[in-house]
Motif scaffolding. Structure first.
Motif, mmCIF file in Angstrom:
data_model
loop_
_atom_site.group_PDB
_atom_site.id
_atom_site.type_symbol
_atom_site.label_atom_id
_atom_site.label_comp_id
_atom_site.label_asym_id
_atom_site.label_seq_id
_atom_site.Cartn_x
_atom_site.Cartn_y
_atom_site.Cartn_z
ATOM 1 N N ASN A 1 28.102 -33.305 123.998
ATOM 2 C CA ASN A 1 28.735 -32.303 123.139
ATOM 3 C C ASN A 1 29.472 -31.243 123.947
ATOM 4 N N ASN B 1 28.373 -40.168 115.704
ATOM 5 C CA ASN B 1 27.906 -38.854 115.245
ATOM 6 C C ASN B 1 26.420 -38.617 115.540
ATOM 7 N N ILE B 2 26.045 -38.792 116.779
ATOM 8 C CA ILE B 2 24.636 -38.636 117.157
ATOM 9 C C ILE B 2 24.245 -37.173 117.269
ATOM 10 N N SER B 3 22.999 -36.863 116.967
ATOM 11 C CA SER B 3 22.508 -35.484 117.079
ATOM 12 C C SER B 3 21.712 -35.270 118.372
ATOM 13 N N GLU B 4 21.254 -36.380 118.998
ATOM 14 C CA GLU B 4 20.470 -36.271 120.227
ATOM 15 C C GLU B 4 21.349 -35.847 121.403
ATOM 16 N N LYS B 5 20.703 -35.295 122.430
ATOM 17 C CA LYS B 5 21.428 -34.895 123.645
ATOM 18 C C LYS B 5 21.461 -36.057 124.628
ATOM 19 N N GLU C 1 32.909 -37.341 115.153
ATOM 20 C CA GLU C 1 32.150 -38.175 114.216
ATOM 21 C C GLU C 1 32.699 -39.597 114.112
ATOM 22 N N LYS D 1 35.004 -31.441 115.555
ATOM 23 C CA LYS D 1 33.784 -32.116 115.128
ATOM 24 C C LYS D 1 34.080 -33.401 114.349
ATOM 25 N N GLN E 1 27.249 -41.171 110.441
ATOM 26 C CA GLN E 1 26.069 -40.790 111.223
ATOM 27 C C GLN E 1 24.953 -41.841 111.167
ATOM 28 N N ASN E 2 24.737 -42.442 110.051
ATOM 29 C CA ASN E 2 23.624 -43.395 109.922
ATOM 30 C C ASN E 2 24.041 -44.849 110.170
ATOM 31 N N ASN F 1 31.100 -40.157 106.290
ATOM 32 C CA ASN F 1 30.348 -39.853 107.512
ATOM 33 C C ASN F 1 29.661 -41.123 108.031
#
Length: 440
Positions: free
Chosen positions: A384, A370-374, A398, A394, A318-319, A316
């Motif tokens: 998204n 893989n950002i979680s913010e809108k 990512e 998904k 994401q970070n 992943n």
């Protein structure tokens, strides 16, 4: 000549041959036969020796193999491997060997190994131990094609006893690896303890095993032929499996379809009954949107909408934040995703690139995944929501690089989506093209 005439003609047809040469009795007999066959046919022979570095004599063995090839005027290659995994040494070594074979094989060259009749019997027992069905119990094939590699086993119908007698008759010299006597390895346990006792009581037993292997092979071929018309309709262009019709099939039929689909995706290790049950219960029948997945080796099975995917596993991201301090230098992306390149005025890849504004002097350019913010684009659609409309699963989202200036999203580089803040200005000198080169 130990190799029968029909096999000789097959070898001549390919002409270029790479021999896996360990220096043991089996590969030495094979090498000698090919050396003699070269007098009859114009063959291009190369031998490759893999040094596993598991014995203090391994370098000495490599030298002996080199001298033997030199004596017979056969091109010699050697490679070193180191095996860190202590629990599955045989499997790890095999994986590394075949990776090397794939890397050095010539175009139109075949890989030849010294597997013989006794190996076939040992394999049968090893797969029986794992609880395999007809596919596993149908044995190893004389010719196998995988990952653009053609593997040929000329000695597959020759017994170990025949090989030993032939080597003695021809006064051949070979290496005796003491690890072959170590019964902590399953294959050696079968070879040195179990099979000798069985064949001592039932001398015909090996031939019976070979008949069973042939029967299982025929059963597997028949089942495949019967299921192929259904499978062809269910497998999509992107190799995903349309799963909606599976709900109407019984467990035996759907398990066979899923297994054949995984095999179609060229995944080497077929799933067990337990794994097939998990795929059905935890992925296919999963109602909530938690993106369940099952990892098998280096692959994962996942579902998106009404389709099942067998995809290569990657960590992943994401970070991960990749700073791009100097845009004149390509930015290397992780997970073999390629690299980002800022193009100059010579726009060879203009159609494949994205046209955005240059960063200001006080703006830091970087890439995230893989950002979680809108984040919103010019049409005020959330990123998204756009991916959902484009039917992007998904796990693919990512792996899509997102370009930022400071904390501001500028562009999504897969679908060439540009935010209002990233839109090119009227002045061309204040803009540039970014090309995502996915071949790296």
């Amino acid at each position: 000549m130990l190799i029968e005439k029909k096999i000789q003609e097959i070898l001549y047809k390919y002409k270029k041959i790479l021999i896996a040469y360990s220096g043991g009795i089996d590969s030495t007999v094979l090498l000698y036969n090919l050396f003699k066959l070269r007098d009859k046919y114009p063959l291009l022979l190369r031998a490759i020796h893999i040094n596993h570095n598991l014995n203090y004599k391994s370098n000495f063995w490599m030298e002996k193999c080199f001298l033997q090839c030199k004596k017979w005027n056969i091109s010699f290659i050697y490679k070193n491997i180191n095996i860190k995994c202590k629990n599955s040494i045989e499997q790890s070594a095999r994986k590394k060997r075949y990776q090397i074979f794939k890397n050095i094989i010539y175009k139109n060259e075949i890989l030849v190994t010294a597997h013989h009749l006794d190996d076939q019997c040992e394999n049968f027992f090893l797969f029986l131990k794992r609880g395999s069905g007809p596919k596993g119990l149908s044995g190893i094939s004389r010719i196998k094609i995988f990952d653009n590699l053609i593997l040929f086993r000329p000695l597959l119908k020759i017994s170990k006893k025949q090989i030993i007698n032939y080597a003695i008759q021809k006064k051949l010299k070979w290496i005796e690896d003491p690890s072959n006597k170590n019964t902590k390895y399953d294959r050696n346990f079968l070879r040195n303890i179990i099979l000798p006792k069985i064949t001592n009581r039932w001398p015909f037993f090996k031939n019976s095993v070979i008949r069973s292997i042939k029967n299982y092979k025929e059963q597997e071929e028949l089942l495949t032929e019967l299921i192929n018309p259904i499978l062809i309709k269910l497998i999509q262009k992107d190799n995903s499996l349309f799963i909606k019709p599976l709900y109407n099939f019984n467990i035996i039929k759907r398990n066979f379809i899923i297994r054949k689909w995984i095999e179609y995706n060229k995944y080497c290790y077929l799933p067990s009954r337990k794994i097939l049950l998990m795929i059905w219960n935890e992925i296919v029948c999963c109602k909530n949107n938690n993106n369940s997945q099952i990892k098998i080796g280096t692959y994962i099975i996942r579902k998106y909408k009404n389709y099942l995917y067998c995809i290569k596993y990657f960590p992943n991201l994401q970070n991960n934040i990749l700073l791009w301090n100097n845009v004149k230098v390509p930015l290397i992306l992780p997970n073999k995703l390629g690299k980002l390149i800022v193009l100059n005025t010579n726009l060879n890849y203009k159609k494949e690139s994205i046209y955005i504004r240059k960063p200001k002097n006080n703006e830091i350019i970087y890439v995230k995944f893989n950002i979680s913010e809108k984040y919103f684009f010019k049409n005020k659609n959330n990123i998204n929501s756009i991916w959902e409309k484009l039917s992007i699963p998904k796990w693919k989202r990512e792996q899509i690089p997102l370009l930022f200036y400071n904390n501001i999203l500028i562009a999504e580089l897969e679908n060439k989506l540009i935010t209002k803040e990233g839109t090119a200005t009227l002045f061309k000198k204040d803009n540039f093209f970014i090309f995502w080169n996915k071949i790296y």
